[in-house]
Write an enzyme that holds these catalytic residues in place. Structure first.
Site: not given
Ligand SMILES: [Zn+2]
Length: 448
Positions: A90, A93, A220, A310
């Site tokens: 992404h 990110e 991410h 994350e």
């Molecule tokens: Zn992401």
């Protein structure tokens, strides 16, 4: 009054501060050109243990560069596992991108300094680092900068497609096969899949086809948690309810996720960004169900186990936050990499000691088989315990063995398969060319 005994302590403190200052100076956000320069700088600092290659180009033509670390760059050595880290899928990110650039510099510097742990890691592992899977999206987000960055600006690629909703949906096929005793691994791709995915996704799938990856993580931001497969729920029709979707390797995935969360400075504490995740880990579907994601695809199409990390509440942290984030993640990034050396590995040969590729390795009680690579080698991540392992290949008699896996490095278990008598040849698997109905991409847009 200053005592003599405090002087060495003061010196150590001063040295530490100087270290922080000097290492802090090279923390910055890297635009595309800066990132490419940084990767090539590592390559020229450590030419004998690195290689740079491109797996393809983005929509706007930017190269998707991978930096490889190995004692023999560019070569797969039998029984040496392949590992990958992917960042910035992404585009907005960005912490993963910076952490992977920093990790590359760290591996090179520590190798040159003779750090035994890092030297051993590079000698025993082939490490592939793709700091940015979505360089076009990154440029869109970076033009806005850290302060103004919106939640979604730059998330998708140049066509605003979310790459983590862009992989072929093999879960639908697996969940059907589970009810019908069908194939449990290396599921077939839908017809014309190349035409249905974005250039960045296509490049990553081809990459997976060309390297026999064993372990991977996809970095991410937007939360702080280690997320493991499956991402897609088995009963997507139950609305408003999140149900745990375990893989047959659930225990191993939980352990892999915990390795990261506990080695991270605060992920394991659970409370982060206003959310709570016990031990800092979560099953993807039990958080929210997501279709066509990359980690499920890795598990269902290849031998690779991938989790989604994350790493920050803030998707685009300021440069001043980067040194602290690096220190929080450094040990976790290295510890997770070391997990590729657990379980069992070995060779599958015929009676004349020729390696057999695409032989299947099954472990009793885990309905997810591995296959051997072109050199006839296989890798099977397992937790400590005793297992019955079977190797089979078309045209050969299967062979079984029992092995006890300890907590240390992978146990080697080789197989020698005898040719089967001609009449017993029969197709074991049905490679049904069943077309998977195209699922609408999940509209839920969490960090993943
Ligand atoms: Zn992401």
């Amino acid at each position: 009054m200053l005592q003599w005994s405090t002087i060495p302590w003061l010196c150590a403190l001063l040295l530490g501060l100087m270290g922080l200052l000097t290492s802090g100076s090279d923390f910055q956000h890297h635009r595309y050109e800066d990132m490419v320069r940084a990767l090539f700088a590592v390559q020229s600092e450590c030419p004998y243990i690195t290689r740079i290659y491109s797996i393809g180009r983005s929509v706007e033509g930017r190269h998707l560069y991978v930096l490889e670390f190995s004692d023999n760059p560019g070569i797969h050595e039998a029984l040496e596992p392949e590992f990958k880290y992917i960042g910035n899928m992404h585009g907005n990110e960005v912490l993963g991108r910076e952490l992977l650039i920093k990790l590359s510099q760290f591996l090179c510097e520590e190798y040159r300094a003779g750090n035994q742990r890092i030297t051993r890691l590079i000698h025993d592992t082939r490490i592939h680092i793709l700091p940015s899977m979505n360089p076009d999206g990154y440029e869109v987000a970076a033009r806005q900068g850290p302060e103004l960055n919106g939640y979604l600006v730059g998330r998708g690629n140049a066509r605003e497609i979310d790459l983590n909703r862009n992989f072929p949906d093999l879960n639908a096929l697996l969940y059907y096969y589970e009810k019908n005793n069908g194939r449990n691994h290396h599921l077939p791709l839908p017809d014309n899949w190349e035409l249905q995915v974005e250039p960045e996704t296509l490049a990553v799938i081809k990459w997976m086809q060309n390297y026999n990856f064993v372990l991977s993580a996809n970095l991410h931001g937007g939360a702080v948690v280690a997320n493991y497969p499956f991402d897609k729920s088995r009963d997507p029709r139950i609305r408003g309810r999140n149900t745990y979707a375990a893989t047959p390797d659930d225990k191993i995935f939980r352990q892999l996720a915990r390795t990261y969360s506990y080695a991270h400075s605060w992920m394991h504490k659970g409370w982060n960004c206003g959310d709570f995740f016990n031990e800092g880990i979560t099953n993807g579907a039990s958080w929210y169900s997501l279709s066509k994601g990359m980690q499920d695809f890795n598990y269902l199409y290849t031998n690779c186990f991938e989790i989604t990390l994350e790493l920050s509440c803030d998707k685009f942290p300021s440069e001043s936050a980067l040194p602290r984030e690096w220190l929080a993640n450094r040990e976790a990034l290295v510890s997770y990499l070391e997990q590729v050396h657990h379980g069992i590995k070995g060779m599958v040969y015929d009676e004349n000691n020729n390696p057999i590729s695409k032989a299947e390795i099954s472990v009793a009680g885990i309905s997810h088989d591995m296959t051997t690579g072109v050199d006839g080698d296989y890798f099977r991540l397992l937790l400590p315990g005793t297992y019955t392992v079977k190797a089979s290949a078309p045209g050969y008699l299967p062979s079984s063995n029992t092995v006890t896996v300890g907590p240390a490095e992978a146990i080697q278990l080789h197989f020698y398969l005898k040719k089967a008598p001609k009449q017993s040849l029969k197709g074991k698997h049905h490679h049904g060319k069943k077309n998977i109905s195209a699922h609408k991409a999940s509209l839920k847009l969490g960090p993943r």
